[in-house]
Design a protein around this motif. Sequence first.
Motif, PDB file in Angstrom:
ATOM      1  N   GLY A 134      42.009  47.143  25.012  1.00 47.77           N
ATOM      2  CA  GLY A 134      42.223  45.989  25.597  1.00 47.77           C
ATOM      3  C   GLY A 134      41.192  45.857  26.739  1.00 47.77           C
ATOM      4  N   LYS A 135      41.228  44.591  27.435  1.00 48.94           N
ATOM      5  CA  LYS A 135      40.240  44.280  28.648  1.00 48.94           C
ATOM      6  C   LYS A 135      40.936  44.359  29.711  1.00 48.94           C
ATOM      7  N   ASN A 136      42.220  44.084  30.104  1.00 48.87           N
ATOM      8  CA  ASN A 136      42.880  44.109  31.142  1.00 48.87           C
ATOM      9  C   ASN A 136      43.913  45.062  31.587  1.00 48.87           C
ATOM     10  N   SER A 137      44.086  46.072  30.766  1.00 48.72           N
ATOM     11  CA  SER A 137      44.899  47.121  30.917  1.00 48.72           C
ATOM     12  C   SER A 137      44.180  47.775  32.357  1.00 48.72           C
ATOM     13  N   PRO A 138      45.270  48.875  32.828  1.00 46.47           N
ATOM     14  CA  PRO A 138      44.717  49.689  33.909  1.00 46.47           C
ATOM     15  C   PRO A 138      43.544  50.586  33.443  1.00 46.47           C
ATOM     16  N   LYS A 139      43.563  50.962  32.189  1.00 47.13           N
ATOM     17  CA  LYS A 139      42.554  51.644  31.806  1.00 47.13           C
ATOM     18  C   LYS A 139      41.603  50.844  31.154  1.00 47.13           C
ATOM     19  N   GLY A 140      41.547  49.577  31.372  1.00 47.30           N
ATOM     20  CA  GLY A 140      40.748  48.714  30.517  1.00 47.30           C
ATOM     21  C   GLY A 140      39.274  48.749  30.861  1.00 47.30           C
ATOM     22  N   LEU A 180      29.643  45.811  23.531  1.00 41.59           N
ATOM     23  CA  LEU A 180      31.006  46.215  23.032  1.00 41.59           C
ATOM     24  C   LEU A 180      32.294  45.790  24.163  1.00 41.59           C
ATOM     25  N   ALA A 181      31.681  45.313  25.296  1.00 44.98           N
ATOM     26  CA  ALA A 181      32.763  45.030  26.444  1.00 44.98           C
ATOM     27  C   ALA A 181      33.586  43.900  25.945  1.00 44.98           C
ATOM     28  N   GLN A 182      33.142  42.981  25.012  1.00 46.80           N
ATOM     29  CA  GLN A 182      33.958  42.071  24.428  1.00 46.80           C
ATOM     30  C   GLN A 182      35.039  42.222  23.754  1.00 46.80           C
ATOM     31  N   PHE A 183      35.268  43.624  23.093  1.00 44.97           N
ATOM     32  CA  PHE A 183      36.228  43.991  22.003  1.00 44.97           C
ATOM     33  C   PHE A 183      37.339  44.596  22.660  1.00 44.97           C
ATOM     34  N   ASP A 184      38.552  44.609  22.012  1.00 41.67           N
ATOM     35  CA  ASP A 184      39.717  44.996  22.365  1.00 41.67           C
ATOM     36  C   ASP A 184      40.015  46.555  22.119  1.00 41.67           C
ATOM     37  N   ASN A 218      49.745  58.093  20.386  1.00 41.30           N
ATOM     38  CA  ASN A 218      50.311  58.083  21.762  1.00 41.30           C
ATOM     39  C   ASN A 218      49.875  57.231  22.572  1.00 41.30           C
ATOM     40  N   TRP A 219      49.586  55.749  22.000  1.00 47.80           N
ATOM     41  CA  TRP A 219      49.034  54.740  22.895  1.00 47.80           C
ATOM     42  C   TRP A 219      49.727  53.410  22.582  1.00 47.80           C
ATOM     43  N   LYS A 220      50.680  52.671  23.339  1.00 46.04           N
ATOM     44  CA  LYS A 220      51.104  51.708  22.738  1.00 46.04           C
ATOM     45  C   LYS A 220      50.478  50.412  23.448  1.00 46.04           C
ATOM     46  N   VAL A 221      50.339  49.352  22.643  1.00 42.02           N
ATOM     47  CA  VAL A 221      49.648  47.895  22.936  1.00 42.02           C
ATOM     48  C   VAL A 221      50.860  46.808  22.960  1.00 42.02           C
ATOM     49  N   LYS A 222      50.564  45.647  23.459  1.00 42.27           N
ATOM     50  CA  LYS A 222      51.408  44.527  23.277  1.00 42.27           C
ATOM     51  C   LYS A 222      51.500  44.144  21.995  1.00 42.27           C
ATOM     52  N   LYS A 223      50.202  43.854  21.303  1.00 46.74           N
ATOM     53  CA  LYS A 223      50.161  43.107  20.218  1.00 46.74           C
ATOM     54  C   LYS A 223      49.073  43.721  19.458  1.00 46.74           C
TER      55      LYS A 223
END
Length: 400
Positions: free
Chosen positions: A127-133, A254-258, A383-388
């Motif tokens: 993801g791009k906006n997550s805390p660890k984004g 690579l910054a553009q990918f999720d 062990n990592w969940k995503v919204k979508k």
Amino acid sequence: KHSFWESQPVKQFSEEQNSETVEEGPVQVNQDAKGVRETGYALPGGYEWCDCDISSAEGAEEVYTLLSENYVEDDDNMFRFNYSSHFLSWALQPPGFKPFWHVGVRVIKSKKLVAFISAIPAKIRVGKNSPKGKDGVSMVEINFLCVHKKLRTKRLAPVLIREITRRVNLFDIWQASYTAGVIIPTPLATCRYFHRSLNPKKLIEVGFSKLGKRMTLSRTIKLHKLPQKTSTPGLRRMSKEDAPQVLELLNAYLAQFDLACLFQSVDEVEHWFLPRENVIYTYVVDAGEGKDGKRKITDIMSFYSLPSTIIGNEHHKELRAAFSYYNIANTASLKSLMEDALICARDENFDVFNALDIMQNAEFMKDLKFGIGDGHLQYYLYNWKVKKALTPQQVGLVLL
Ligand code: MYA
Ligand code: JJ1
């Protein structure tokens, strides 16, 4: 239905798909490495764990032999991946690798290697906006899970997966990324393989492709003919001096990918990209000397060598396949850069050029005469969940 995967900290099929409310992050809170069990999981009687020594020619050869006879096949069991021992030695020993994560199972009596699983360290951004984004998460990439054909369906794979998890957890790492051809709980992205014929005659002879309707062999050969020479000015093989710029270009692109890998150092880029015969091929566009007197690199194109054994063909033993790796077209068009990739692969004697529909790859596939394959590649996180779930275009990660 999935008794093993239902017990693991991964998104379950039963969980709702599009839940905007889920917080992206660990499924199970990261534990303390001090609490991780210190002994290996129990194996069936007569088998023992080992660390495979990939750094030695014999150790690499041993893993090579197991995989060459027992690793991934296509749906019709016509082709089996035949990673070379040099390739395995490269893929399993990037900066920060550990022999402890090259896990084998042997028959105690004969010492024969009958199963394998591996982990290598990687910094992965989801993801791009997550805390660890921004910084990414310290993970491992799991690959080369293999159980000898004679030991299948005895629930050995879950033991291998639990054991590599334990060995990774001991180093305070709690997440992993992996890909597979099969669907298990729960894909992060579902991608497809596409293929571009370089040697149509051989591909048809071995059953990799079929003659199209109302097509002759000579017409097919003509249709797939590529220019004699590459067209991108300044295209040349990557050298060691290019690595710092390749590092910058990769991370910016690579910054553009999720889902993407964050390359951590020049060393890492040198490892993954410097050309190695029959392993990894990287080309850069050299725009000439800049004001600083250093050569400026603008574009990158790369592919790796992953041949397949042709199962039961009298005349041809091996299919030579090039697989698209990371490509960055800043000055050239992506289409012309990839046509040059096809030409370079053809000149290196590859029979076919394979690519997934990830990153921007869908853009050039139609024009460059790629056709869809019958294989899928599922991307997973442990062990990592995503919204979508992600679309293939949001994926910027290539696992070998
Ligand atoms: S993908 C490449 C996998 N290798 C092959 O396909 C080679 C040929 N096949 C084999 O060698 C065997 O068929 C394998 C299964 C070893 C695959 N990923 O022992 P079993 C589950 C995950 O009776 P076998 C790659 O390398 C299956 O759903 N799970 O079965 C990435 C079932 O569980 P459940 C798989 O056929 C690997 C259970 O195993 C896979 O004898 C990533 C059955 O076990 C698969 N590809 O052996 C691994 N195939 O009942 C996960 C089957 O629940 C890593 N299964 O459905 C997770 C992260 C770990 C690190 C975490 C660190 C924090
Ligand atoms: O290579 C693959 N398929 C080929 C061969 C199919 C043979 C019959 N089953 C294929 N060929 C058609 C090509 C044709 C060329 C001209 C244009 C039209 C198309 O489709 C497939 C991928 O498509 N490969 C596999 O199935 C191998 C396994 C893939 C899963 C890999 C999992 C790896 C996990 C590692 O972490």
